[in-house]
Design an enzyme around this catalytic site. Structure first.
Site, PDB file in Angstrom:
ATOM      1  N   THR A 278     -18.288   3.033 -12.308  1.00  0.00           N
ATOM      2  CA  THR A 278     -18.675   3.910 -13.407  1.00  0.00           C
ATOM      3  C   THR A 278     -17.499   4.701 -13.958  1.00  0.00           C
ATOM      4  O   THR A 278     -17.248   4.718 -15.163  1.00  0.00           O
ATOM      5  CB  THR A 278     -19.780   4.883 -12.948  1.00  0.00           C
ATOM      6  OG1 THR A 278     -20.902   4.131 -12.495  1.00  0.00           O
ATOM      7  CG2 THR A 278     -20.204   5.799 -14.094  1.00  0.00           C
TER       8      THR A 278
ATOM      9  N   ASP B 216       0.855  -1.186   0.000  1.00  0.00           N
ATOM     10  CA  ASP B 216       0.000   0.000   0.000  1.00  0.00           C
ATOM     11  C   ASP B 216       0.891   1.236   0.000  1.00  0.00           C
ATOM     12  O   ASP B 216       1.389   1.665   1.032  1.00  0.00           O
ATOM     13  CB  ASP B 216      -0.913  -0.024   1.232  1.00  0.00           C
ATOM     14  CG  ASP B 216      -1.896   1.132   1.248  1.00  0.00           C
ATOM     15  OD1 ASP B 216      -1.750   2.051   0.415  1.00  0.00           O
ATOM     16  OD2 ASP B 216      -2.810   1.130   2.092  1.00  0.00           O
TER      17      ASP B 216
END
Length: 496
Positions: free
Chosen positions: A377, A322
């Site tokens: 999206t 990370d």
């Protein structure tokens, strides 16, 4: 205005800076130093706080910023105070405020259209999108990671990396098959096995209360252990959490003890792999920060990360690094894990913050075999890549990674001097590049230090229970380091 006196920079560090001083960015109209006119927060900030609190919970608000007047490494607040910013929007501004190269980014019609038309990238990417990914994100990809998926923020980058790890793990368990049985297709709709298998992601906690931070969405939150308030009232997964090494400083004086910390942590990792396998919830991946940031700027050695990678490989689990906070240069390298000399590339590397867009890099085998497995999206924002393209150009042309290394030496040298001068107040200076931290001797002492820093014209950040962290822009130069160190010294002197 607080007048600072010059700190003597060691000759060896000064020579390093002079090697590339001609390439150092000249931030336009940056002030000579901080200027504090009112208490912080001042009357205008307090009025804005009251106005905002009528609309939403805003207890986290630090100060209201005047972004018109903020410039370079200086942040302006609503009351006209100018502070040297060593925190930069929680480590998210690579070039500081209002850098001229970024202000001019949307001066052409093509870039404005990318901003206005914001495409659903997973379905309707622009005709220039593949080239943009190659030219921008893949140009700085970690070695061996030639796959990249863009996302909106750090948390969704981590969530998506988890999904990629689970897909890879389950595909391997199926012997490489990429089709599904009727039982899998039916059971998954009821959130049951075999379609929804019981799998885990391992993360890390510090030996004390706080530990890893990977985000606040549900999957990421299951691996976050920096503050209880982030997790309270939310159901979570039964996932393992290993103990992260807890080092003593200075490192050179505690080599044996710190090596023992590495061994203890790695043994715990192996123990948890076996324990969760017996529970019927095998570990599909391990996520770890190169520097455990929110939890206290906790470090581990290159040898620790090399051995952790070997354990993951032996257990057929993915290693997820990370780099949301550590990526894009603050440690003096583009990616912090480059300091670790890993024998092979990490499986997945998440990014956001200074990279402006979110996402993750991956090795080729982590490319999902079907569409829509990792999807939303927008899947990022083309306008952020346009900005990042300019950021990367400035980093290269102005040699900002070299600047980070040089400024980091000035900062670290000065902090070591101050911890020797004020051992009753601060200790444990640590870090890479300008990604630095030190500990106060108590939480109360830290609060006093931070309060005095702000009164004297420096905006800083905290982490863990007693740590003060530095997260300046990549344009933070030795002259800024001198100002910070002098103000920190004054702030420590004011504590009786």
């Amino acid at each position: 205005m607080f007048r600072v006196k010059k700190t003597k920079i060691p000759t060896v560090i000064l020579k390093d800076f002079q090697k590339f001083a001609s390439g150092y960015t000249k931030v336009h109209k940056e002030p000579d130093g901080p200027c504090v006119k009112t208490e912080i927060p001042g009357p205008k900030s307090k009025a804005l706080f009251k106005e905002l609190s009528d609309i939403q919970q805003c207890g986290s608000v630090n100060l209201f910023t005047d972004y018109e007047k903020s410039v370079g490494n200086y942040i302006a607040d609503a009351d006209g105070n100018i502070l040297l910013d060593t925190y930069t929007q929680i480590s998210s501004l690579p070039l500081g405020y209002n850098h001229p190269e970024l202000l001019n980014t949307f001066s052409n019609d093509s870039n404005i259209r990318a901003l206005v038309n914001r495409p659903a990238l997973g379905v309707f990417p622009g005709i220039d999108w593949p080239q943009k990914l190659r030219d921008v994100l893949l140009s700085v990809a970690p070695k061996g990671c030639n796959q990249v998926m863009t996302m909106m923020c750090g948390a969704c980058s981590v969530e998506s990396a988890f999904k990629a790890a689970f897909i890879w793990y389950c595909t391997n368990k199926r012997g490489g098959k990429t089709t599904f049985s009727d039982e899998e297709l039916k059971s998954v709709m009821d959130n049951k096995a075999p379609g929804a298998p019981k799998l885990a992601i391992m993360s890390f906690k510090a030996p004390l209360l706080q530990g890893a931070f990977h985000g606040r969405t549900f999957g990421a939150l299951a691996t976050t252990r920096s503050k209880p308030i982030h997790k309270l009232d939310f159901p979570s997964f039964d996932w393992p959490c290993a103990i992260f090494p807890h080092y003593k400083y200075p490192l050179e004086e505690h080599k044996r003890e710190n090596e023992e910390q590495d061994k203890k942590s790695l043994a715990h990792v192996c123990e948890l792999f076996e324990k969760w396998e017996k529970k019927g919830i095998p570990v599909a991946g391990v996520i770890v920060e190169p520097i455990q940031s929110e939890g206290g700027d906790n470090h581990a050695s290159p040898e620790f990360f090399q051995q952790l990678q070997a354990i993951c490989a032996s257990k057929c689990a993915a290693l997820i690094l990370d780099e949301v906070q550590t990526g894009c240069g603050p440690t003096g390298k583009m990616w912090c894990h480059e300091h670790f000399n890993l024998p092979s590339p990490p499986d997945l590397v998440t990014f956001s913050k200074k990279m402006l867009t979110g996402g993750y890099y991956a090795r080729p085998e982590f490319k999902p075999p079907q569409a829509y497995r990792i999807f939303n999206t927008w899947m990022g924002d083309p306008s952020k890549l346009i900005l990042l393209e300019q950021v990367l150009k400035v980093i290269k042309t102005e040699k900002l990674l070299d600047l980070v290394q040089c400024t980091g030496k000035v900062l670290k040298c000065g902090l070591h001097e101050l911890e020797c001068e004020f051992p009753d107040k601060i200790n444990s200076v640590r870090g890479r590049g300008t990604f630095l931290a030190f500990d106060a001797t108590s939480p109360e002492m830290r609060d006093k230090i931070m309060g005095n820093l702000k009164k004297n014209g420096v905006l800083g950040g905290v982490c863990g229970t007693t740590s003060v962290r530095l997260r300046p822009a990549l344009t933070f130069a030795p002259k800024h380091a001198e100002i910070f160190l002098d103000i920190l010294k004054k702030s420590l002197q004011q504590i009786k």
